[in-house]
Design a protein around this motif. Sequence first.
Motif, PDB file in Angstrom:
ATOM      1  N   PRO A 106       0.966  -1.182   0.107  1.00  0.00           N
ATOM      2  CA  PRO A 106      -0.024   0.051   0.090  1.00  0.00           C
ATOM      3  C   PRO A 106       0.845   1.235   0.006  1.00  0.00           C
ATOM      4  CG  PRO A 106      -0.613  -1.352   1.778  1.00  0.00           C
ATOM      5  CD  PRO A 106       0.531  -2.004   1.198  1.00  0.00           C
ATOM      6  N   MET A 107       0.514   2.246  -0.604  1.00  0.00           N
ATOM      7  CA  MET A 107       1.042   3.509  -0.667  1.00  0.00           C
ATOM      8  C   MET A 107       0.192   4.565  -0.429  1.00  0.00           C
ATOM      9  SD  MET A 107       3.892   2.933  -4.017  1.00  0.00           S
ATOM     10  CE  MET A 107       4.625   4.473  -3.782  1.00  0.00           C
ATOM     11  N   THR A 108       0.791   5.900  -0.036  1.00  0.00           N
ATOM     12  CA  THR A 108       0.091   6.983   0.019  1.00  0.00           C
ATOM     13  C   THR A 108       0.645   8.146  -0.664  1.00  0.00           C
ATOM     14  OG1 THR A 108      -0.394   6.404   2.425  1.00  0.00           O
ATOM     15  CG2 THR A 108      -0.793   8.827   1.782  1.00  0.00           C
ATOM     16  N   ALA A 109      -0.066   8.773  -1.434  1.00  0.00           N
ATOM     17  CA  ALA A 109       0.404   9.960  -2.416  1.00  0.00           C
ATOM     18  C   ALA A 109      -0.312  11.042  -2.048  1.00  0.00           C
ATOM     19  CB  ALA A 109       0.204   9.501  -3.861  1.00  0.00           C
ATOM     20  N   GLN A 110       0.415  12.236  -2.522  1.00  0.00           N
ATOM     21  CA  GLN A 110      -0.403  13.656  -2.535  1.00  0.00           C
ATOM     22  C   GLN A 110       0.084  14.319  -3.614  1.00  0.00           C
ATOM     23  OE1 GLN A 110      -1.965  15.245   0.298  1.00  0.00           O
ATOM     24  NE2 GLN A 110      -2.496  16.797  -1.676  1.00  0.00           N
ATOM     25  N   ALA A 111      -0.802  14.747  -4.453  1.00  0.00           N
ATOM     26  CA  ALA A 111      -0.693  15.540  -5.565  1.00  0.00           C
ATOM     27  C   ALA A 111      -0.713  17.163  -5.312  1.00  0.00           C
ATOM     28  CB  ALA A 111      -2.003  15.342  -6.564  1.00  0.00           C
ATOM     29  N   ILE A 112       0.189  17.725  -5.887  1.00  0.00           N
ATOM     30  CA  ILE A 112       0.275  19.288  -5.737  1.00  0.00           C
ATOM     31  C   ILE A 112       0.181  19.984  -6.997  1.00  0.00           C
ATOM     32  CG2 ILE A 112       1.989  20.924  -5.215  1.00  0.00           C
ATOM     33  CD1 ILE A 112       0.880  19.310  -2.807  1.00  0.00           C
ATOM     34  N   PRO A 113      -0.906  20.766  -7.140  1.00  0.00           N
ATOM     35  CA  PRO A 113      -1.285  21.184  -8.416  1.00  0.00           C
ATOM     36  C   PRO A 113      -0.436  22.527  -8.827  1.00  0.00           C
ATOM     37  CG  PRO A 113      -2.943  22.134  -6.747  1.00  0.00           C
ATOM     38  CD  PRO A 113      -1.922  21.075  -6.325  1.00  0.00           C
ATOM     39  N   SER A 114      -0.327  23.084 -10.025  1.00  0.00           N
ATOM     40  CA  SER A 114      -0.016  24.288 -10.417  1.00  0.00           C
ATOM     41  C   SER A 114      -0.651  24.537 -11.873  1.00  0.00           C
ATOM     42  CB  SER A 114       1.473  24.186 -10.633  1.00  0.00           C
ATOM     43  OG  SER A 114       1.842  23.348 -11.866  1.00  0.00           O
ATOM     44  N   VAL A 115      -0.680  26.193 -11.746  1.00  0.00           N
ATOM     45  CA  VAL A 115      -1.487  26.396 -13.172  1.00  0.00           C
ATOM     46  C   VAL A 115      -0.817  27.437 -13.790  1.00  0.00           C
ATOM     47  CG1 VAL A 115      -3.458  27.935 -13.684  1.00  0.00           C
ATOM     48  CG2 VAL A 115      -3.641  26.384 -12.086  1.00  0.00           C
ATOM     49  N   ALA A 116      -0.643  27.217 -15.173  1.00  0.00           N
ATOM     50  CA  ALA A 116       0.127  28.243 -16.014  1.00  0.00           C
ATOM     51  C   ALA A 116      -0.912  28.861 -17.007  1.00  0.00           C
ATOM     52  CB  ALA A 116       1.265  27.446 -16.694  1.00  0.00           C
ATOM     53  N   PRO A 117      -0.608  30.167 -17.504  1.00  0.00           N
ATOM     54  CA  PRO A 117       0.198  30.996 -17.017  1.00  0.00           C
ATOM     55  C   PRO A 117       0.034  31.575 -15.544  1.00  0.00           C
ATOM     56  CG  PRO A 117      -1.408  32.058 -18.533  1.00  0.00           C
ATOM     57  CD  PRO A 117      -1.601  30.625 -18.493  1.00  0.00           C
ATOM     58  N   SER A 118       0.646  31.798 -14.606  1.00  0.00           N
ATOM     59  CA  SER A 118       0.483  32.050 -13.404  1.00  0.00           C
ATOM     60  C   SER A 118      -0.639  32.985 -12.931  1.00  0.00           C
ATOM     61  CB  SER A 118       1.951  32.446 -12.747  1.00  0.00           C
ATOM     62  OG  SER A 118       2.293  33.580 -13.289  1.00  0.00           O
ATOM     63  N   PHE A 169       3.431  13.085  -5.340  1.00  0.00           N
ATOM     64  CA  PHE A 169       4.688  12.671  -4.511  1.00  0.00           C
ATOM     65  C   PHE A 169       4.146  11.552  -3.644  1.00  0.00           C
ATOM     66  CE2 PHE A 169       4.953  17.176  -5.160  1.00  0.00           C
ATOM     67  CZ  PHE A 169       6.291  17.507  -5.263  1.00  0.00           C
ATOM     68  N   ASP A 170       5.230  10.806  -3.282  1.00  0.00           N
ATOM     69  CA  ASP A 170       4.929   9.591  -2.374  1.00  0.00           C
ATOM     70  C   ASP A 170       5.270  10.038  -1.085  1.00  0.00           C
ATOM     71  OD1 ASP A 170       5.109   7.114  -1.208  1.00  0.00           O
ATOM     72  OD2 ASP A 170       6.884   6.383  -2.128  1.00  0.00           O
ATOM     73  N   VAL A 171       4.187   9.782  -0.272  1.00  0.00           N
ATOM     74  CA  VAL A 171       4.181  10.247   0.947  1.00  0.00           C
ATOM     75  C   VAL A 171       4.259   9.191   2.100  1.00  0.00           C
ATOM     76  CG1 VAL A 171       3.610  12.916   0.716  1.00  0.00           C
ATOM     77  CG2 VAL A 171       1.828  11.186   1.064  1.00  0.00           C
ATOM     78  N   THR A 172       4.307   7.967   1.764  1.00  0.00           N
ATOM     79  CA  THR A 172       3.951   6.739   2.417  1.00  0.00           C
ATOM     80  C   THR A 172       5.014   6.841   3.607  1.00  0.00           C
ATOM     81  OG1 THR A 172       3.527   5.485   0.362  1.00  0.00           O
ATOM     82  CG2 THR A 172       4.105   4.341   2.245  1.00  0.00           C
ATOM     83  N   HIS A 175       3.034   9.276   6.035  1.00  0.00           N
ATOM     84  CA  HIS A 175       1.835   8.919   6.271  1.00  0.00           C
ATOM     85  C   HIS A 175       1.356   7.421   5.823  1.00  0.00           C
ATOM     86  CE1 HIS A 175       0.769  12.947   6.995  1.00  0.00           C
ATOM     87  NE2 HIS A 175       1.646  13.449   6.120  1.00  0.00           N
ATOM     88  N   PRO A 176       1.857   6.452   6.749  1.00  0.00           N
ATOM     89  CA  PRO A 176       1.931   5.032   6.242  1.00  0.00           C
ATOM     90  C   PRO A 176       0.325   4.634   6.157  1.00  0.00           C
ATOM     91  CG  PRO A 176       3.185   5.284   8.227  1.00  0.00           C
ATOM     92  CD  PRO A 176       2.674   6.642   7.996  1.00  0.00           C
ATOM     93  N   PRO A 177      -0.026   4.094   5.043  1.00  0.00           N
ATOM     94  CA  PRO A 177      -1.441   3.495   5.010  1.00  0.00           C
ATOM     95  C   PRO A 177      -1.793   2.552   5.617  1.00  0.00           C
ATOM     96  CG  PRO A 177      -0.013   3.005   2.715  1.00  0.00           C
ATOM     97  CD  PRO A 177       0.676   3.835   3.924  1.00  0.00           C
ATOM     98  N   VAL A 178      -2.894   2.090   6.146  1.00  0.00           N
ATOM     99  CA  VAL A 178      -3.216   0.936   6.503  1.00  0.00           C
ATOM    100  C   VAL A 178      -3.712   0.056   5.719  1.00  0.00           C
ATOM    101  CG1 VAL A 178      -4.862  -0.040   8.396  1.00  0.00           C
ATOM    102  CG2 VAL A 178      -3.882   2.273   8.695  1.00  0.00           C
TER     103      VAL A 178
END
Length: 183
Positions: A106-118, A169-172, A175-178
């Motif tokens: 099991p893995m935990t992920a977090q997505a970080i958004p960005s918008v262009a043009p700023s 991003f892998d944040v396992t 924040h370890p998943p159960v």
Amino acid sequence: MSDAPATRRLVGRLLLLVVLMFGFGFALVPIYDLMCRAFDINGKVVMEVYQGQQVVDERREVRVQFLATNTADMVWDFAPKADQLTVHPGASNQMLFVAYNPTNRPMTAQAIPSVAPSQAAPYLHKTECFCFTQQVLQPGERIEMPVRFIVDRDLPADVHQLTLSYTLFDVTARHPPVPVAGR
């Protein structure tokens, strides 16, 4: 017996005060809206509504491109269902992103958004996004994650294209998943 008129006057004043306070409570919301508009305070998300629906600028089209990347340590397959959408400002839109965990853990992920043009970032409003929370995938699990968004009608006229990109991003380790039995 001279206390009776004074008591009636006091009760009348108190009742008037209660009615005024009740009326002031109802007036607070419109007053707050006026203050936000007058001082350009973004304390509220404002949606223009016309006959129960948002006002959509049908005359204008904006191309929204979608990108998905992983950091070096993230092994998931991660991609949008389509590379782009053509949208009308003010309309509600949706794009699905697909994530797959090819590992045996099991893995935990977090997505970080960005918008262009700023300068267009303030005009892209996500109403639902997988980036709002961390995603946990079990070994071999695949999920579709929606992004619901609105391109604001006030987007500057010289902006014809936006790019919404996510980095996963892998944040396992933090924040370890159960593991979930039977999932």
